[in-house]
Design a protein around this motif. Structure first.
Motif, PDB file in Angstrom:
ATOM      1  N   ILE A  47       0.874  -1.169   0.000  1.00 52.88           N
ATOM      2  CA  ILE A  47       0.000   0.000   0.000  1.00 52.88           C
ATOM      3  C   ILE A  47       0.911   1.218   0.000  1.00 52.88           C
ATOM      4  N   LEU A  48       0.861   1.964  -1.089  1.00 48.44           N
ATOM      5  CA  LEU A  48       1.791   3.066  -1.331  1.00 48.44           C
ATOM      6  C   LEU A  48       1.022   4.380  -1.362  1.00 48.44           C
ATOM      7  N   GLY A  49       1.519   5.354  -0.618  1.00 42.50           N
ATOM      8  CA  GLY A  49       0.874   6.657  -0.634  1.00 42.50           C
ATOM      9  C   GLY A  49       1.652   7.656   0.189  1.00 42.50           C
ATOM     10  N   PRO A  50       1.316   8.940   0.049  1.00 35.85           N
ATOM     11  CA  PRO A  50       2.024   9.975   0.808  1.00 35.85           C
ATOM     12  C   PRO A  50       1.686   9.902   2.285  1.00 35.85           C
ATOM     13  N   SER A  51       2.498  10.547   3.106  1.00 39.79           N
ATOM     14  CA  SER A  51       2.238  10.598   4.545  1.00 39.79           C
ATOM     15  C   SER A  51       0.867  11.208   4.802  1.00 39.79           C
ATOM     16  N   GLY A  52       0.125  10.581   5.722  1.00 42.18           N
ATOM     17  CA  GLY A  52      -1.185  11.099   6.077  1.00 42.18           C
ATOM     18  C   GLY A  52      -2.326  10.656   5.192  1.00 42.18           C
ATOM     19  N   CYS A  53      -2.077   9.714   4.263  1.00 45.17           N
ATOM     20  CA  CYS A  53      -3.136   9.299   3.335  1.00 45.17           C
ATOM     21  C   CYS A  53      -4.057   8.241   3.927  1.00 45.17           C
ATOM     22  N   GLY A  54      -3.690   7.649   5.077  1.00 48.97           N
ATOM     23  CA  GLY A  54      -4.543   6.659   5.725  1.00 48.97           C
ATOM     24  C   GLY A  54      -4.026   5.242   5.702  1.00 48.97           C
ATOM     25  N   LYS A  55      -2.836   5.025   5.152  1.00 45.10           N
ATOM     26  CA  LYS A  55      -2.357   3.648   4.988  1.00 45.10           C
ATOM     27  C   LYS A  55      -2.031   2.975   6.324  1.00 45.10           C
ATOM     28  N   THR A  56      -1.429   3.700   7.255  1.00 43.20           N
ATOM     29  CA  THR A  56      -1.128   3.093   8.559  1.00 43.20           C
ATOM     30  C   THR A  56      -2.412   2.840   9.350  1.00 43.20           C
ATOM     31  N   THR A  57      -3.374   3.730   9.238  1.00 42.23           N
ATOM     32  CA  THR A  57      -4.666   3.495   9.893  1.00 42.23           C
ATOM     33  C   THR A  57      -5.312   2.228   9.357  1.00 42.23           C
ATOM     34  N   LEU A  58      -5.243   2.031   8.051  1.00 43.54           N
ATOM     35  CA  LEU A  58      -5.795   0.814   7.446  1.00 43.54           C
ATOM     36  C   LEU A  58      -5.081  -0.424   7.980  1.00 43.54           C
ATOM     37  N   VAL A  90      -2.337 -12.741  12.738  1.00 48.83           N
ATOM     38  CA  VAL A  90      -1.671 -11.676  11.993  1.00 48.83           C
ATOM     39  C   VAL A  90      -0.510 -11.180  12.839  1.00 48.83           C
ATOM     40  N   LYS A  91       0.646 -11.023  12.232  1.00 49.28           N
ATOM     41  CA  LYS A  91       1.815 -10.489  12.933  1.00 49.28           C
ATOM     42  C   LYS A  91       2.277  -9.218  12.236  1.00 49.28           C
ATOM     43  N   MET A  92       3.039  -8.401  12.980  1.00 50.07           N
ATOM     44  CA  MET A  92       3.406  -7.085  12.465  1.00 50.07           C
ATOM     45  C   MET A  92       4.861  -6.773  12.749  1.00 50.07           C
ATOM     46  N   VAL A  93       5.564  -6.252  11.739  1.00 50.93           N
ATOM     47  CA  VAL A  93       6.937  -5.770  11.881  1.00 50.93           C
ATOM     48  C   VAL A  93       6.894  -4.248  11.795  1.00 50.93           C
ATOM     49  N   PHE A  94       7.384  -3.587  12.852  1.00 52.80           N
ATOM     50  CA  PHE A  94       7.348  -2.133  12.912  1.00 52.80           C
ATOM     51  C   PHE A  94       8.642  -1.541  12.347  1.00 52.80           C
ATOM     52  N   LEU A 169       2.191  -8.124   8.443  1.00 62.40           N
ATOM     53  CA  LEU A 169       2.099  -6.697   8.156  1.00 62.40           C
ATOM     54  C   LEU A 169       3.449  -6.046   8.414  1.00 62.40           C
ATOM     55  N   LEU A 170       3.897  -5.226   7.479  1.00 58.60           N
ATOM     56  CA  LEU A 170       5.179  -4.542   7.615  1.00 58.60           C
ATOM     57  C   LEU A 170       4.956  -3.047   7.439  1.00 58.60           C
ATOM     58  N   ASP A 171       5.145  -2.291   8.514  1.00 55.35           N
ATOM     59  CA  ASP A 171       4.887  -0.852   8.503  1.00 55.35           C
ATOM     60  C   ASP A 171       6.198  -0.085   8.327  1.00 55.35           C
ATOM     61  N   GLU A 172       6.541   0.215   7.081  1.00 52.85           N
ATOM     62  CA  GLU A 172       7.756   0.942   6.718  1.00 52.85           C
ATOM     63  C   GLU A 172       8.982   0.418   7.463  1.00 52.85           C
ATOM     64  N   PRO A 173       9.260  -0.875   7.388  1.00 56.79           N
ATOM     65  CA  PRO A 173      10.350  -1.445   8.195  1.00 56.79           C
ATOM     66  C   PRO A 173      11.745  -1.042   7.731  1.00 56.79           C
ATOM     67  N   TYR A 202       2.686  -4.655   2.869  1.00 60.00           N
ATOM     68  CA  TYR A 202       3.795  -3.738   3.114  1.00 60.00           C
ATOM     69  C   TYR A 202       3.295  -2.299   2.962  1.00 60.00           C
ATOM     70  N   ILE A 203       3.497  -1.503   3.994  1.00 58.76           N
ATOM     71  CA  ILE A 203       3.089  -0.095   3.973  1.00 58.76           C
ATOM     72  C   ILE A 203       4.323   0.772   3.721  1.00 58.76           C
ATOM     73  N   THR A 204       4.229   1.699   2.764  1.00 62.20           N
ATOM     74  CA  THR A 204       5.381   2.544   2.478  1.00 62.20           C
ATOM     75  C   THR A 204       4.943   3.822   1.765  1.00 62.20           C
ATOM     76  N   HIS A 205       5.758   4.863   1.878  1.00 62.19           N
ATOM     77  CA  HIS A 205       5.588   6.045   1.038  1.00 62.19           C
ATOM     78  C   HIS A 205       6.692   6.111  -0.008  1.00 62.19           C
ATOM     79  N   ASP A 206       7.558   5.076  -0.021  1.00 66.35           N
ATOM     80  CA  ASP A 206       8.687   5.008  -0.948  1.00 66.35           C
ATOM     81  C   ASP A 206       8.293   4.151  -2.145  1.00 66.35           C
ATOM     82  N   GLN A 207       8.124   4.795  -3.297  1.00 63.68           N
ATOM     83  CA  GLN A 207       7.660   4.065  -4.474  1.00 63.68           C
ATOM     84  C   GLN A 207       8.656   3.010  -4.926  1.00 63.68           C
TER      85      GLN A 207
END
Length: 379
Positions: A47-58, A90-94, A169-173, A202-207
């Motif tokens: 899930i790719l998007g700019p900061s504040g777009c809602g991806k981490t909330t999702l 579900v497991k998560m890597v911060f 789930l990987l939040d900008e690891p 994978y959550i990221t703002h890095d394309q």
């Protein structure tokens, strides 16, 4: 909004995760706005998007740390809306990994298994197996501070994978790593995902991270999914102007359609340039319609004007004269910034050989590109 990965792109109809009409409100603010998607079993989905777009909330809603205001989340075909985080598989890597500094590697990996009462012999077997699968079989007795950044990343993943999750789930690891290590870890993560055959989200703002590693990518903007597709489709066939501008680099102009001719149409930009396009996204367009034009730097050929042949000019529909403002050296594939006829800067990618034909600041150049590579969107 794209609801799901196109069915012709799905190899396995079994879904590890399905989100349907997810909304999340924080007071008057809608952080996630009617998001629906399905992820096939064993996929690497970003899930790719700019900061504040809602991806981490999702992601937090998928993990169970937040409840959606409405909609449904299913894992392996079962709704988990009323299931607490520790009961979801579900497991998560911060981003900062959250490894325990007072425990060695083996103890870190075994922590979750001990918490659920797994027998000691089974813990030892699973820890040994997962260390071999991440190609670190001999580091079990090391302290966390003795590991490199890349090794810590793999241990954090191993600590999750030893629990056999349905979804990781990987939040900008990779955000805290230096550039060179981050580039190496893109490949490592892709190989690990294949090794475990577990669904990674994978959550990221890095394309670059999303495009390199993912089977499919969702582009998120202001709480909504703009497009879901293969990385190459998002890059070459964006559905919206936001996707065209966010994925990859592009030169962009605003203007109006001045004339149409079959599948071709002419655009007069606000800066006074004339361009021909054969790529009307969600077109066709009519004369007088406001549009946005996108052209990627790699599709623009920049040559010293004296060396540009008539064949090269006529083979392309768009031609501009300019002067090189600067060269952004990046090895063999570098970029030139060209000052166009009305003063705007245009970016073009060039091959740098170190020879006399290389472009330099002050050179007069001709820019040419195909009408088929000129993407046009309704403004």
């Amino acid at each position: 909004m794209t609801d799901a990965i196109p069915t012709d792109q799905i190899k396995d109809q079994a879904y590890d995760l399905e989100c349907t009409n997810i909304h999340k409100n924080f007071g008057a603010v809608r952080a996630v706005d009617d998001v629906s998607f399905k992820i096939p079993k064993g996929s690497f989905f970003s899930i790719l998007g700019p900061s504040g777009c809602g991806k981490t909330t999702l992601m937090r809603m998928i993990a169970g740390f937040e409840d959606p205001s409405s909609g449904d989340i299913q894992i392996k075909g079962k709704s988990v809306l009323n299931t607490p985080p520790n009961k979801r598989n579900v497991k998560m890597v911060f981003q900062h990994l959250a490894l325990f500094p007072m425990m060695n590697v083996q103890e870190n990996i075994a922590y979750g298994l001990r918490c659920i009462g797994t027998e000691k012999s089974e813990i030892e077997r699973k820890v040994k197996d997962v260390l071999e699968r991440i190609a670190l079989p001999d580091v079990g007795s090391r302290e966390i501070h003795q590991l490199s950044g890349g090794q810590k990343q793999r241990i954090a993943i191993a600590r999750c994978m030893v629990m056999d999750p349905d979804v990781l789930l990987l939040d900008e690891p990779l955000g805290a790593l230096d550039l060179k290590l981050r580039e190496a870890m893109k490949i490592e993560l892709k190989l690990l995902q294949h090794q475990f055959n577990t669904t990674f989200i994978y959550i990221t703002h890095d394309q670059s991270e999303a495009l390199v590693m993912s089977d499919h990518v969702a582009i998120m903007n202001e709480g909504r999914f703009e497009q879901i597709g293969r990385p190459e489709d998002l890059y070459h066939k964006p559905n919206t102007s936001f996707v065209a501008g966010f994925v990859g680099d592009s030169n962009r102009w605003a203007g109006k359609v001045s004339a149409t001719d079959g599948d071709s149409f002419k655009v007069e930009t606000d800066a006074g340039l004339s361009m021909i396009s054969k790529r009307a996204v969600a077109g066709p367009f009519s004369a007088g319609q406001s549009v946005s034009i996108f052209v990627r730097p790699e599709f623009i050929k920049a040559r010293k004007s004296a060396l540009m042949t008539d064949t090269e000019k006529t083979a392309n529909k768009n031609t501009l004269q300019g002067r090189v403002d600067s060269v952004l050296f990046n090895g063999a594939n570098s970029r030139v910034l060209v000052r166009g006829p009305v003063g705007e800067l245009i970016e073009a990618d060039v091959v740098v050989t170190g020879g006399p034909d290389d472009l330099r600041a002050g050179d007069d150049v001709t820019l040419v590109w195909s009408a088929k590579q000129t993407m046009c969107f309704a403004a």
